[in-house]
Scaffold this motif. Structure first.
Motif, mmCIF file in Angstrom:
data_model
loop_
_atom_site.group_PDB
_atom_site.id
_atom_site.type_symbol
_atom_site.label_atom_id
_atom_site.label_comp_id
_atom_site.label_asym_id
_atom_site.label_seq_id
_atom_site.Cartn_x
_atom_site.Cartn_y
_atom_site.Cartn_z
ATOM 1 N N ARG A 1 -1.392 -11.472 36.718
ATOM 2 C CA ARG A 1 -2.028 -10.204 36.365
ATOM 3 C C ARG A 1 -2.620 -10.318 34.950
ATOM 4 N N HIS B 1 6.738 -6.551 26.309
ATOM 5 C CA HIS B 1 5.462 -7.179 26.653
ATOM 6 C C HIS B 1 4.730 -7.333 25.325
ATOM 7 N N HIS C 1 1.443 -9.555 22.917
ATOM 8 C CA HIS C 1 0.367 -10.537 22.834
ATOM 9 C C HIS C 1 0.473 -11.368 21.576
ATOM 10 N N ASN D 1 -0.312 -14.217 26.115
ATOM 11 C CA ASN D 1 0.982 -13.529 26.180
ATOM 12 C C ASN D 1 2.063 -14.432 25.608
HETATM 13 ZN ZN LIG Z 1 -0.936 -7.459 28.182
#
Ligand SMILES: [Zn+2]
Length: 540
Positions: free
Chosen positions: A18, A210, A212, A246
């Motif tokens: 994703r 989550h 980056h 990520n």
């Molecule tokens: Zn993201």
């Protein structure tokens, strides 16, 4: 503190398909996504975020197929992303319906900057929408994850209120994204601690993170989050993803594996516990990394931690001497622990179909009869040229087969002449989608350039080659060369891949592979990612 009867583990949520697939140029077709999903299941990830079903028919189909084929009762949870709207959630629920363990992941932004400029909604509206949509998702599945997008830049007091309401409405995982990759490890740790201390019903949900890698801090941030109570990590293979990517799965998993004595106490375990911190089979890491790199066309930098080509190499004489005397003098982990074993010579010229099929099975590949036939022919060709065929060669063949798109244009023949006093000249024979055979020739600055120019004269679709790389699969002059290219047509990037002992042939195949993808997308006429602009910075 009471000790849990079953040791607590860190949940690994993989979003390669994703968030990772949103990397510029990493576009995968449905079969490629299935191949990766199967490998992620072998790797042992707990959750696969398979896509964003509402984004495009292709995304929907991929999520649905992965749900049906990989989301078996003993397989991973299959997750689909949805904005906090009824339409998105319904579409996700439909795509996920074949999965034994489906999860809907819905998100809405909570930072003032996103509310004002992107969402154009007030805080009060978000406080109402979030629980309403979590409850709606809950009407389809038991397992609902909620993300307040851009949590890292949200007002903490407001964030606590949104999370409390989302949990009350049924969210079983709440995911805290550092969407823009802005936070430092201590700030991220404090954010997680704040949530644990201030959201009254936080015990009813798992805290996920989550983030980056814009400042190269994603992995460090996650490890700090684990110390402060996060129990699910959203990551990708090789760290691919939006912008700088990520958090890398392999780095997180190996950090917690190599340094488990350091992390054990944060999970309420004795320091010297040998119980793994994750469900990942670390021996599958290297293979997964290579598969994702080759299917997405996103190469791994040689000095990349864990999976880079140099990660276990020692150049300096002092280091080599030390390692020869005792491995652990300069190595904190064993190359075998990630599945980077020495090349095993397994098959040769006289190996039969059965030996070939058996070895592939041992390596985790199950091919349909037709695929097996094609792969076996290629193995025979290779065994003629190369005495010893290793596991890596076999993987190169199978991965190359797996990513063949329908051959709309087919390369029938390529011939090049070049040398230090010759102008590189290429002749190609291509079969067009209508079955017509066309021949053309061109002169180039080098042999590959000449081949590409000759192909262009036949195919005639304007494009720009933006990346070309050759890697050898194994050492030695007779090694298979893997060519990965990326080309640009308008705003879209298409990758191509070819593997052959002749790098000119591999280059031609890679180019045809990319052109066929480009041609197929022009045929279907639909944009590959119509809505990715809108979800470009999805925190979830
Ligand atoms: Zn993201």
């Amino acid at each position: 503190m009471n000790t849990p009867s079953k040791p607590e583990r860190i949940i690994i949520f993989d979003t390669t398909l994703r968030d990772g697939e949103q990397s510029p140029g990493a576009t995968l077709n449905v079969d490629e996504k299935l191949t990766i999903a199967r490998q992620l299941a072998r790797l042992g990830v707990d959750v696969i975020e398979a896509g964003f079903p509402f984004a495009s028919p292709g995304d929907f189909e991929a999520v649905q197929k992965i749900a049906a084929q990989v989301g078996t009762p003993d397989g991973p949870t299959i997750c689909g992303l949805a904005r906090a709207t009824k339409q998105d959630i319904e579409t996700a629920a439909k795509a996920l319906s074949p999965a034994a363990k489906p999860r809907i992941h819905t998100f809405i932004a909570t930072s003032d900057i996103h509310l004002e400029y992107k969402l154009r909604k007030s805080r009060q509206e978000v406080l109402e929408i979030a629980p309403e949509m979590v409850a709606y998702a809950k009407s389809f599945v038991d397992d609902v994850e909620f993300s307040p997008e851009d949590a890292g830049r949200s007002d903490p007091e407001f964030l606590y209120q949104v999370l409390e309401r989302a949990i009350a409405a049924g969210a079983t995982t709440i995911n805290i994204p550092d969407t823009v990759g802005y936070l430092t490890p201590s700030e991220f740790g404090a954010l997680i601690k704040g949530i644990k201390d201030n959201v009254p019903n936080i015990d009813q949900a798992i805290i996920s993170v989550h983030g980056h890698n814009d400042l190269g801090l994603a992995v460090a941030n996650f490890l700090e989050a684990v110390k402060n109570g996060a129990r699910q990590l959203e990551c990708t293979i090789n760290g691919i993803g939006e912008r700088a990517g990520n958090a890398a799965l392999e780095e997180l998993v190996m950090a917690m594996h190599v340094r488990r004595q350091f992390y054990n106490p944060f999970l309420g375990r004795p320091v010297d516990s040998e119980e793994p911190l994750t469900n990942i089979d670390t021996h599958q890491i290297y293979k997964t990394s290579r598969l994702v790199s080759s299917l997405t066309g996103m190469l791994v930098q040689p000095n990349k931690a864990i999976v880079g080509a140099n990660a276990f190499a020692h150049e300096s004489g002092i280091h080599q001497d030390g390692v020869l005397k005792h491995k652990l003098t300069y190595e904190i982990m064993d190359a075998q622990s990630i599945g980077l074993t020495d090349n095993q010579i397994v098959l040769g010229k006289h190996s039969g179909r059965n030996a070939f099929r058996t070895r592939l099975k041992e390596l985790g590949y199950e091919l349909a009869d037709q695929e097996l036939n094609r792969a076996f022919l290629r193995f025979k060709e290779l065994a003629d040229k190369k005495k010893e065929v290793t596991d890596w060669d076999l993987e190169a063949i199978v991965n190359d087969e797996a990513q063949q798109v329908p051959e709309l244009f087919r390369l029938e023949h390529v011939h090049v002449s070049c040398g230090d006093h010759a102008r590189p000249t290429a002749t190609v024979i291509l079969r067009t989608p209508d079955g017509e055979e066309l021949t053309d020739a061109a002169i180039g600055t080098g042999p590959v350039d000449a081949v590409y120019k000759a192909i262009n004269r036949v195919v005639d679709i304007p494009n720009q080659l933006i990346e070309f790389s050759v890697q050898s699969v194994t050492a030695g002059i007779d090694a298979i060369g893997e060519v990965t290219i990326r080309l640009k047509h308008g705003d879209h990037i298409f990758s191509g891949h070819g593997a052959n002992t002749d790098i000119i042939v591999a280059s031609a195949q890679a180019y045809m592979n990319a052109l066929n993808r480009l041609y197929a997308s022009l045929q279907t006429g639909r944009s590959l990612h119509p809505q990715h602009d809108e979800v470009a910075s999805v925190g979830g």
